[in-house]
Design a protein around this motif. Structure first.
Motif, PDB file in Angstrom:
ATOM      1  N   SER A   1     115.635  19.284  50.444  1.00 32.78           N
ATOM      2  CA  SER A   1     115.173  20.123  49.344  1.00 32.78           C
ATOM      3  C   SER A   1     115.477  19.440  48.018  1.00 32.78           C
ATOM      4  O   SER A   1     116.283  18.503  47.958  1.00 32.78           O
ATOM      5  N   VAL A   2     114.815  19.888  46.947  1.00 28.83           N
ATOM      6  CA  VAL A   2     115.017  19.310  45.612  1.00 28.83           C
ATOM      7  C   VAL A   2     115.480  20.410  44.660  1.00 28.83           C
ATOM      8  O   VAL A   2     115.307  21.610  44.932  1.00 28.83           O
ATOM      9  N   ASP A   3     116.076  20.011  43.542  1.00 29.18           N
ATOM     10  CA  ASP A   3     116.518  20.993  42.555  1.00 29.18           C
ATOM     11  C   ASP A   3     115.356  21.414  41.660  1.00 29.18           C
ATOM     12  O   ASP A   3     114.295  20.786  41.643  1.00 29.18           O
ATOM     13  N   GLU A   4     115.564  22.491  40.899  1.00 35.11           N
ATOM     14  CA  GLU A   4     114.491  23.064  40.094  1.00 35.11           C
ATOM     15  C   GLU A   4     114.102  22.193  38.906  1.00 35.11           C
ATOM     16  O   GLU A   4     113.046  22.397  38.292  1.00 35.11           O
ATOM     17  N   LYS A   5     114.907  21.180  38.580  1.00 31.12           N
ATOM     18  CA  LYS A   5     114.599  20.305  37.445  1.00 31.12           C
ATOM     19  C   LYS A   5     113.863  19.033  37.869  1.00 31.12           C
ATOM     20  O   LYS A   5     113.576  18.182  37.024  1.00 31.12           O
ATOM     21  N   CYS A   6     113.547  18.896  39.133  1.00 29.39           N
ATOM     22  CA  CYS A   6     112.861  17.707  39.626  1.00 29.39           C
ATOM     23  C   CYS A   6     111.398  17.728  39.172  1.00 29.39           C
ATOM     24  O   CYS A   6     110.639  18.638  39.515  1.00 29.39           O
ATOM     25  N   GLU A   7     110.974  16.730  38.412  1.00 29.17           N
ATOM     26  CA  GLU A   7     109.637  16.709  37.818  1.00 29.17           C
ATOM     27  C   GLU A   7     108.732  15.647  38.427  1.00 29.17           C
ATOM     28  O   GLU A   7     107.831  15.123  37.773  1.00 29.17           O
ATOM     29  N   LEU A   8     108.950  15.312  39.681  1.00 27.84           N
ATOM     30  CA  LEU A   8     108.119  14.309  40.334  1.00 27.84           C
ATOM     31  C   LEU A   8     106.646  14.715  40.366  1.00 27.84           C
ATOM     32  O   LEU A   8     105.755  13.871  40.233  1.00 27.84           O
ATOM     33  N   ALA A   9     106.379  16.004  40.535  1.00 27.39           N
ATOM     34  CA  ALA A   9     104.995  16.463  40.629  1.00 27.39           C
ATOM     35  C   ALA A   9     104.205  16.159  39.364  1.00 27.39           C
ATOM     36  O   ALA A   9     102.990  15.929  39.423  1.00 27.39           O
ATOM     37  N   SER A  10     104.872  16.111  38.218  1.00 27.38           N
ATOM     38  CA  SER A  10     104.177  15.829  36.959  1.00 27.38           C
ATOM     39  C   SER A  10     103.651  14.402  36.911  1.00 27.38           C
ATOM     40  O   SER A  10     102.808  14.072  36.085  1.00 27.38           O
ATOM     41  N   GLN A  11     104.148  13.543  37.809  1.00 25.01           N
ATOM     42  CA  GLN A  11     103.688  12.157  37.873  1.00 25.01           C
ATOM     43  C   GLN A  11     102.943  11.862  39.177  1.00 25.01           C
ATOM     44  O   GLN A  11     102.787  10.714  39.568  1.00 25.01           O
ATOM     45  N   GLY A  12     102.474  12.922  39.848  1.00 27.40           N
ATOM     46  CA  GLY A  12     101.697  12.729  41.070  1.00 27.40           C
ATOM     47  C   GLY A  12     102.522  12.302  42.256  1.00 27.40           C
ATOM     48  O   GLY A  12     102.023  11.646  43.172  1.00 27.40           O
ATOM     49  N   LEU A  13     103.800  12.677  42.279  1.00 27.31           N
ATOM     50  CA  LEU A  13     104.702  12.286  43.357  1.00 27.31           C
ATOM     51  C   LEU A  13     105.371  13.509  43.960  1.00 27.31           C
ATOM     52  O   LEU A  13     105.404  14.587  43.346  1.00 27.31           O
ATOM     53  N   THR A  14     105.942  13.354  45.153  1.00 25.17           N
ATOM     54  CA  THR A  14     106.635  14.454  45.802  1.00 25.17           C
ATOM     55  C   THR A  14     107.669  13.897  46.781  1.00 25.17           C
ATOM     56  O   THR A  14     107.725  12.694  47.028  1.00 25.17           O
ATOM     57  N   ILE A  15     108.483  14.777  47.328  1.00 26.11           N
ATOM     58  CA  ILE A  15     109.456  14.433  48.365  1.00 26.11           C
ATOM     59  C   ILE A  15     109.038  15.135  49.655  1.00 26.11           C
ATOM     60  O   ILE A  15     108.766  16.338  49.665  1.00 26.11           O
ATOM     61  N   ASN A  16     108.979  14.371  50.739  1.00 27.26           N
ATOM     62  CA  ASN A  16     108.639  14.935  52.036  1.00 27.26           C
ATOM     63  C   ASN A  16     109.827  15.758  52.530  1.00 27.26           C
ATOM     64  O   ASN A  16     110.915  15.228  52.724  1.00 27.26           O
ATOM     65  N   SER A  17     109.622  17.045  52.744  1.00 29.66           N
ATOM     66  CA  SER A  17     110.741  17.922  53.108  1.00 29.66           C
ATOM     67  C   SER A  17     111.265  17.660  54.511  1.00 29.66           C
ATOM     68  O   SER A  17     112.396  18.028  54.832  1.00 29.66           O
TER      69      SER A  17
ATOM     70  N   THR B   1      96.704   6.582  28.113  1.00 30.08           N
ATOM     71  CA  THR B   1      97.574   5.427  28.256  1.00 30.08           C
ATOM     72  C   THR B   1      98.885   5.876  28.879  1.00 30.08           C
ATOM     73  O   THR B   1      99.572   6.722  28.318  1.00 30.08           O
ATOM     74  N   PRO B   2      99.235   5.365  30.047  1.00 30.86           N
ATOM     75  CA  PRO B   2     100.510   5.763  30.673  1.00 30.86           C
ATOM     76  C   PRO B   2     101.691   5.438  29.766  1.00 30.86           C
ATOM     77  O   PRO B   2     101.669   4.450  29.031  1.00 30.86           O
ATOM     78  N   GLN B   3     102.716   6.259  29.844  1.00 29.64           N
ATOM     79  CA  GLN B   3     103.937   6.037  29.075  1.00 29.64           C
ATOM     80  C   GLN B   3     105.114   5.921  30.025  1.00 29.64           C
ATOM     81  O   GLN B   3     105.192   6.658  31.014  1.00 29.64           O
ATOM     82  N   PRO B   4     106.014   4.997  29.760  1.00 33.36           N
ATOM     83  CA  PRO B   4     107.180   4.853  30.633  1.00 33.36           C
ATOM     84  C   PRO B   4     107.938   6.176  30.781  1.00 33.36           C
ATOM     85  O   PRO B   4     108.016   6.968  29.837  1.00 33.36           O
ATOM     86  N   PHE B   5     108.472   6.419  31.959  1.00 30.79           N
ATOM     87  CA  PHE B   5     109.222   7.653  32.185  1.00 30.79           C
ATOM     88  C   PHE B   5     110.380   7.398  33.133  1.00 30.79           C
ATOM     89  O   PHE B   5     110.422   6.398  33.854  1.00 30.79           O
ATOM     90  N   GLU B   6     111.336   8.311  33.126  1.00 31.73           N
ATOM     91  CA  GLU B   6     112.437   8.323  34.087  1.00 31.73           C
ATOM     92  C   GLU B   6     112.644   9.747  34.555  1.00 31.73           C
ATOM     93  O   GLU B   6     112.714  10.673  33.742  1.00 31.73           O
ATOM     94  N   ILE B   7     112.720   9.931  35.857  1.00 26.15           N
ATOM     95  CA  ILE B   7     112.899  11.259  36.453  1.00 26.15           C
ATOM     96  C   ILE B   7     114.149  11.242  37.316  1.00 26.15           C
ATOM     97  O   ILE B   7     114.360  10.315  38.109  1.00 26.15           O
ATOM     98  N   LYS B   8     114.981  12.272  37.175  1.00 27.98           N
ATOM     99  CA  LYS B   8     116.171  12.426  38.002  1.00 27.98           C
ATOM    100  C   LYS B   8     116.048  13.701  38.824  1.00 27.98           C
ATOM    101  O   LYS B   8     115.736  14.761  38.276  1.00 27.98           O
ATOM    102  N   CYS B   9     116.266  13.588  40.101  1.00 29.48           N
ATOM    103  CA  CYS B   9     116.205  14.739  41.000  1.00 29.48           C
ATOM    104  C   CYS B   9     117.462  14.780  41.864  1.00 29.48           C
ATOM    105  O   CYS B   9     117.946  13.736  42.305  1.00 29.48           O
ATOM    106  N   THR B  10     117.951  15.977  42.108  1.00 28.09           N
ATOM    107  CA  THR B  10     119.045  16.163  43.055  1.00 28.09           C
ATOM    108  C   THR B  10     118.442  16.509  44.403  1.00 28.09           C
ATOM    109  O   THR B  10     117.783  17.540  44.554  1.00 28.09           O
ATOM    110  N   ILE B  11     118.622  15.625  45.372  1.00 30.84           N
ATOM    111  CA  ILE B  11     118.076  15.822  46.715  1.00 30.84           C
ATOM    112  C   ILE B  11     119.200  16.327  47.624  1.00 30.84           C
ATOM    113  O   ILE B  11     120.280  15.734  47.668  1.00 30.84           O
TER     114      ILE B  11
END
Length: 257
Positions: free
Chosen positions: A24-40, A62-72
């Motif tokens: 599972s992921v935490d509520e602050k995980c924003e992978l979906a905003s970049q077209g990504l997900t975690i396989n449960s 134009t894509p912009q650099p990003f960093e995403i942190k998720c608690t798995i």
């Protein structure tokens, strides 16, 4: 940490070990905003439905650099679970990871580019001594580490796993789409222990008491230049008496009971 580039058509990040029943992921995980997900079921990073490359959600922009942190969280049973922080960064320039560790078998780190660069690559490192042993190919952008020069120590603090290692923070620059682009990596050149000793060949303890502890010590004369302790120790014991010998595989410390 994982570092990827825009336009990349595959992503690969898996939990280790993979023994959990589900993830599972935490509520602050924003992978979906970049077209990504975690396989449960597997905990693997993957593209979301309808996305086949990194940056797919930014068509026309134009894509912009990003960093995403998720608690798995890995769930093994209703009472057993474990958490870790997963960090994903995306840029126009990538070396596969924001942390590069040079060893005797790996001293070159190839670059991956989202788009062709329009100028020669340049680089700047801190502390300044890191510029003496980290170099960049101005045409390809590949980084190289000269371990013979890395003994002229520059250091980084904050990473216990690399405590005592020579290191530097290096930023690589180039231009794409008429804008300057850059990426920053931590470059480590750890000096591995070549030998160690315990200072005593024997342990003594009276009945019902513990002996004094034995602690491993790096034996080279220039150990003050930033040697990196091992992360694991192992021991093989053949006791001559009926006694307990306690040994810590993480620190190498032992004592006799």
């Amino acid at each position: 940490p994982e570092a990827v580039v825009f336009g990349q058509t595959s992503v690969e990040a898996l939990p280790v070990p993979r023994t959990a029943t589900f993830y599972s992921v935490d509520e602050k995980c924003e992978l979906a905003s970049q077209g990504l997900t975690i396989n449960s079921a597997t905990g693997a990073l993957e593209f979301a439905a309808g996305c086949t490359e990194l940056g797919c959600e930014r068509v026309g922009f134009t894509p912009q650099p990003f960093e995403i942190k998720c608690t798995i969280t890995a769930h093994q049973s209703p009472t057993l679970s474990a958490k870790t922080t997963f960090v994903l960064s995306a840029n126009f320039i990538s070396y596969g990871s924001p942390i590069l560790v040079a060893t005797s078998s790996k001293t070159t780190f190839p670059v991956t580019l989202a788009l062709p660069m329009t100028k020669p690559f340049t680089m700047s490192c801190i502390p300044s001594q890191a510029n003496d042993w980290v170099s960049i190919d101005s045409k390809t952008g590949d980084l190289s580490v000269d371990l013979t020069k890395a003994k002229t120590l520059s250091g980084l603090t904050g990473d216990e796993g690399m405590k005592g290692a020579g290191g530097g923070i290096c930023t690589v620059f180039n231009n794409v789409l008429d804008q300057e682009r850059q990426t920053t990596v931590l470059v480590y050149a750890p000096r591995e222990w070549s030998s160690f000793a315990y200072g005593s060949a024997s342990l003594y303890a009276t009945i019902g008491e513990y002996s004094s502890t034995l602690t491993p010590t790096f034996m080279e004369a220039d150990s003050t230049l930033g040697s990196t302790p091992p992360t694991r120790f192992s021991a093989a014991c053949k006791p001559n008496i009926d006694a307990d010998f306690d040994f810590d595989g993480f620190t190498g410390i032992g004592e006799l009971n």
